[in-house]
Design a protein around this motif. Structure first.
Motif, PDB file in Angstrom:
ATOM      1  N   ALA A 140      -9.570 -16.922  24.456  1.00  0.00           N
ATOM      2  CA  ALA A 140      -8.321 -17.800  24.009  1.00  0.00           C
ATOM      3  C   ALA A 140      -8.744 -19.148  23.377  1.00  0.00           C
ATOM      4  CB  ALA A 140      -8.048 -17.918  25.373  1.00  0.00           C
ATOM      5  N   ASP A 141      -8.024 -20.143  23.034  1.00  0.00           N
ATOM      6  CA  ASP A 141      -7.809 -20.874  23.103  1.00  0.00           C
ATOM      7  C   ASP A 141      -7.264 -22.403  23.600  1.00  0.00           C
ATOM      8  OD1 ASP A 141      -9.104 -20.303  19.840  1.00  0.00           O
ATOM      9  OD2 ASP A 141      -6.949 -20.441  18.818  1.00  0.00           O
ATOM     10  N   ALA A 142      -8.218 -23.395  23.229  1.00  0.00           N
ATOM     11  CA  ALA A 142      -7.709 -24.381  24.336  1.00  0.00           C
ATOM     12  C   ALA A 142      -6.139 -24.836  23.687  1.00  0.00           C
ATOM     13  CB  ALA A 142      -8.689 -25.695  24.531  1.00  0.00           C
ATOM     14  N   PRO A 143      -5.245 -24.667  24.709  1.00  0.00           N
ATOM     15  CA  PRO A 143      -4.074 -25.652  23.968  1.00  0.00           C
ATOM     16  C   PRO A 143      -4.343 -26.877  23.767  1.00  0.00           C
ATOM     17  CG  PRO A 143      -4.152 -25.766  26.445  1.00  0.00           C
ATOM     18  CD  PRO A 143      -5.350 -24.928  26.571  1.00  0.00           C
ATOM     19  N   LYS A 144      -3.461 -27.124  22.842  1.00  0.00           N
ATOM     20  CA  LYS A 144      -3.524 -28.743  21.838  1.00  0.00           C
ATOM     21  C   LYS A 144      -2.793 -29.244  22.766  1.00  0.00           C
ATOM     22  CE  LYS A 144      -4.944 -26.426  18.565  1.00  0.00           C
ATOM     23  NZ  LYS A 144      -6.222 -26.748  18.091  1.00  0.00           N
ATOM     24  N   GLY A 145      -3.262 -30.939  22.353  1.00  0.00           N
ATOM     25  CA  GLY A 145      -2.952 -32.402  23.484  1.00  0.00           C
ATOM     26  C   GLY A 145      -4.015 -32.445  24.375  1.00  0.00           C
ATOM     27  N   VAL A 146      -3.051 -33.510  25.569  1.00  0.00           N
ATOM     28  CA  VAL A 146      -4.167 -33.706  26.418  1.00  0.00           C
ATOM     29  C   VAL A 146      -3.574 -33.872  27.889  1.00  0.00           C
ATOM     30  CG1 VAL A 146      -5.039 -35.855  25.003  1.00  0.00           C
ATOM     31  CG2 VAL A 146      -3.071 -36.357  25.896  1.00  0.00           C
ATOM     32  N   MET A 147      -4.564 -33.926  28.486  1.00  0.00           N
ATOM     33  CA  MET A 147      -3.859 -33.441  29.719  1.00  0.00           C
ATOM     34  C   MET A 147      -3.955 -34.964  30.892  1.00  0.00           C
ATOM     35  SD  MET A 147      -3.603 -30.027  30.235  1.00  0.00           S
ATOM     36  CE  MET A 147      -3.565 -30.503  32.475  1.00  0.00           C
ATOM     37  N   VAL A 148      -2.606 -35.473  31.163  1.00  0.00           N
ATOM     38  CA  VAL A 148      -2.526 -36.325  31.983  1.00  0.00           C
ATOM     39  C   VAL A 148      -2.224 -35.994  33.561  1.00  0.00           C
ATOM     40  CG1 VAL A 148      -1.923 -37.913  30.558  1.00  0.00           C
ATOM     41  CG2 VAL A 148      -0.364 -37.509  31.140  1.00  0.00           C
ATOM     42  N   PRO A 149      -2.347 -36.928  34.472  1.00  0.00           N
ATOM     43  CA  PRO A 149      -1.920 -36.807  36.160  1.00  0.00           C
ATOM     44  C   PRO A 149      -0.224 -36.689  35.763  1.00  0.00           C
ATOM     45  CG  PRO A 149      -3.650 -38.440  35.789  1.00  0.00           C
ATOM     46  CD  PRO A 149      -3.183 -38.080  34.785  1.00  0.00           C
TER      47      PRO A 149
END
Length: 415
Positions: free
Chosen positions: A336-345
């Motif tokens: 599985a590939d990590a999803p594109k983008g960034v994680m924020v609260p």
């Protein structure tokens, strides 16, 4: 009557304040009033500008690259450190001066390998003395054995002569007593020889203590002493005495200790699948699982310690590294590939003019960014697919007064 007259006098227009010739308005008075109004407006604008430029205290968070945990159903994330379950500070069991130190940081050592040696001259002399004493004791034993053997033969002959009446019975008894005395002396000599042998063993053990060996296979992570320094199992010499030669870590025993807020500990179960991401290698996803939930809470931090096992061993993983652990509902696919983008609260995303926006801190000012969101992963984090980059500092729960260009001050209490 007098009062009415006084009132009429007050209402009378002074000629000095009559209109200017031609019936025009009093321009001097209008100019004065206009100047006052302009001054008040200037003061108001200045005050507004002062308060508008005053920085707003904000809480912030860092946008991070998502992991495969986002697609595997992460129920909780926590931070912790890599720890070694098997680690030892190796020291000598006796006090002595180092004559050799055979290790350096990073060296791999095997169980029983010599790490250092102490000055052993005195102990070698003590061993030689003990061995000499043991040899003397065994010589005494041999002497007493010979004396006993002779005494027994003499006693036998005397008893035979007594039977033929050639000697008195008393002489035969004295000969037998002498033999018994030699037997007792022989037993004493044997006990003394055993004691001497034990002293040799003690001296040999003490001499062996001058050689410091590795207690298990591992890697040297700290070299604590140099040749010429005194080491001791006790800190008897203060700053002049070392209590250890070096620290050895069994790299196969590395695991992760994380502190989970006690309010969320119910989400974690033994043997639960997890994923670890080292702060030093943010793009490396390490499969892991929960070993145990330590049955004790930290009253000061309101957390519970959780032990997490790493399912992949690698030389890049070293003790005390910072790590983020995602606890998963299910094991993610290996490819599985990590999803594109960034994680924020989630609190960093707000609605402005009907659009999803986030405010990024840049040059001590809030900068408005329109963002594109993926479907929610959990209530705490949101995946932003466009508008924010990994590493950006975003404002969490921005107030309505925060707009593009607002000066901000990051609150020191930000986690």
């Amino acid at each position: 009557m007098n009062s009415n007259t006084e009132l009429l006098r007050q209402l009378k227009i002074d000629k000095a304040h009559k209109e200017a010739p031609g019936g025009g308005p009093p321009w001097g008075r209008i100019a004065t009033i206009g100047g006052v109004i302009v001054l008040l407006l200037a003061v108001g604008v200045g005050a507004w500008g002062f308060f508008a430029r005053r920085p707003v205290d904000v809480q912030v968070a860092t946008a991070v690259a998502p992991s495969t945990a986002a697609t595997a159903g992460a129920v909780l994330q926590a931070t912790g450190y890599v720890t070694a379950r098997r680690e030892a500070t190796v020291s000598a069991q006796i006090t002595g001066a180092l004559t050799e130190v055979l290790i350096e940081e990073g060296d791999r050592v095997a169980k029983g390998q010599v790490l250092a040696r102490l000055d052993d001259n005195a102990l070698r002399a003590g061993l030689a003395s003990a061995q000499a004493s043991a040899q003397a004791a065994h010589a005494t034993v041999a002497q007493n054995e010979a004396q006993l053997d002779q005494a027994l033969r003499d006693a036998t002959r005397q008893e035979a002569l007594v039977g033929r009446g050639l000697v008195s019975k008393q002489i035969a008894e004295q000969t037998r007593t002498q033999a018994n005395t030699y037997r007792a002396q022989l037993n004493t000599a044997r006990r003394q020889a055993q004691s001497a042998d034990a002293q040799v063993g003690v001296a040999q053990v003490n001499l062996d203590y001058t050689v410091v060996r590795a207690p298990f296979d591992g890697v040297i992570t700290d070299k604590a002493a140099q040749v010429g320094e005194i080491v001791s199992p006790l800190s008897a010499g203060g700053g002049f005495t070392r209590t250890g030669v070096g620290t050895i870590v069994d790299m196969d025993s590395l695991e992760i200790d994380v502190d989970v807020n006690e309010a969320y500990i119910g989400r974690v179960q033994p043997a639960m699948a997890a994923e670890a991401v080292l702060d030093a290698y943010p793009d490396w996803r390490i499969p892991a699982h929960v070993i145990a939930i330590v049955p004790a809470a930290d009253r000061g931090k309101a957390t519970v310690k959780v032990r997490v096992a790493l399912e992949q061993k690698d030389a890049r993983i070293v003790p005390d590294m910072g790590v983020r652990v995602s606890f998963l509902e299910r094991r993610g696919e290996a490819h599985a590939d990590a999803p594109k983008g960034v994680m924020v609260p989630s609190s960093a995303i707000v609605q402005r003019d009907g659009h999803d926006v986030a405010f990024v801190v840049a040059d001590e000012k809030a900068r408005r960014h329109s963002v594109t969101l993926a479907p929610p992963v959990n209530n705490d984090m949101r995946l932003v697919t466009a508008g924010i980059n990994a590493g950006d500092t975003v404002i969490t729960a921005p107030a309505d007064t925060v707009v593009d260009g607002t000066p901000v001050h990051i609150n020191p209490s930000t986690p």
